[in-house]
Design an enzyme around this catalytic site. Sequence first.
Site, PDB file in Angstrom:
ATOM      1  N   ASP A  66      -9.055  -5.104  -5.537  1.00  0.00           N
ATOM      2  CA  ASP A  66      -8.543  -4.091  -4.616  1.00  0.00           C
ATOM      3  C   ASP A  66      -9.462  -2.873  -4.650  1.00  0.00           C
ATOM      4  O   ASP A  66      -9.665  -2.278  -5.707  1.00  0.00           O
ATOM      5  CB  ASP A  66      -7.121  -3.700  -5.045  1.00  0.00           C
TER       6      ASP A  66
ATOM      7  N   SER B 242       0.829  -1.195   0.000  1.00  0.00           N
ATOM      8  CA  SER B 242       0.000   0.000   0.000  1.00  0.00           C
ATOM      9  C   SER B 242       0.874   1.259   0.000  1.00  0.00           C
ATOM     10  O   SER B 242       1.732   1.409  -0.883  1.00  0.00           O
ATOM     11  CB  SER B 242      -0.951  -0.025   1.210  1.00  0.00           C
TER      12      SER B 242
ATOM     13  N   HIS C  83      -7.320  -5.920  -1.116  1.00  0.00           N
ATOM     14  CA  HIS C  83      -6.162  -5.041  -0.947  1.00  0.00           C
ATOM     15  C   HIS C  83      -5.089  -5.621  -0.041  1.00  0.00           C
ATOM     16  O   HIS C  83      -3.900  -5.509  -0.325  1.00  0.00           O
ATOM     17  CB  HIS C  83      -6.637  -3.700  -0.381  1.00  0.00           C
TER      18      HIS C  83
END
Length: 222
Positions: free
Chosen positions: A127, A33, A161
């Site tokens: 995601d 991320s 994600h």
Amino acid sequence: MWVLPWWSSGGPLALILQGPEVKGPGVGLLGFSKGGDLCLSMASFLKGITATVVINACVANTIAPLRYKDMIIPELSYDLKKHTITESGFLNFVDIWDIPLEKTNHQSLIPLEKAQGPFLFIVSMDDHNWKSEVYARIASERLQAHGKDRPQTIYYPGSGHCIDPPYFPLSRASVHAVLGQPVFHGGEPKAHSKAQADAWQQIQTFFHKHLNGKKSVRPGKL
């Protein structure tokens, strides 16, 4: 503002290389991320980075400006009004981010072509935090446009994600560290579980290849 550490005799990478468990001469980076785009920046600006893996990360600097020496990379622009709310009441902000290739966002793009080592992009197809597939494609096109090898990219349909190590439970939503609100991450349990197991193996193989010169590793067991 994020401040990227300088490469120097007293810098953090030099400190890592001094550790008895580190073989050297280079190190590998693994980022997820926001940590992913920080790793991309480190690989682009710092010496000694031999291989970099990013999991569902943006190809541009995000959330806050990043400073390195006399350079400041602005954050990718966004519009919070574009967020949506799921039926469960979770925030979905995958559409709030502007396109990095837009002229107004060019300065936020990370200069991946300056990196010395190869990249591995882990991409979740479900995601709901980042447009990870789009960002990986932009990274690949940018590297090839500058005469670099196409990065290894692995796509996982149905995964969300948060690609954790194998056997961690699926995190479809959690309270965001910056926004302080429950955010939807996406992912279907079965597909996501398989993605985590395979990604863990792929990451190890990539690092062993580019850090140790090994072609494969033994698969992990529960």
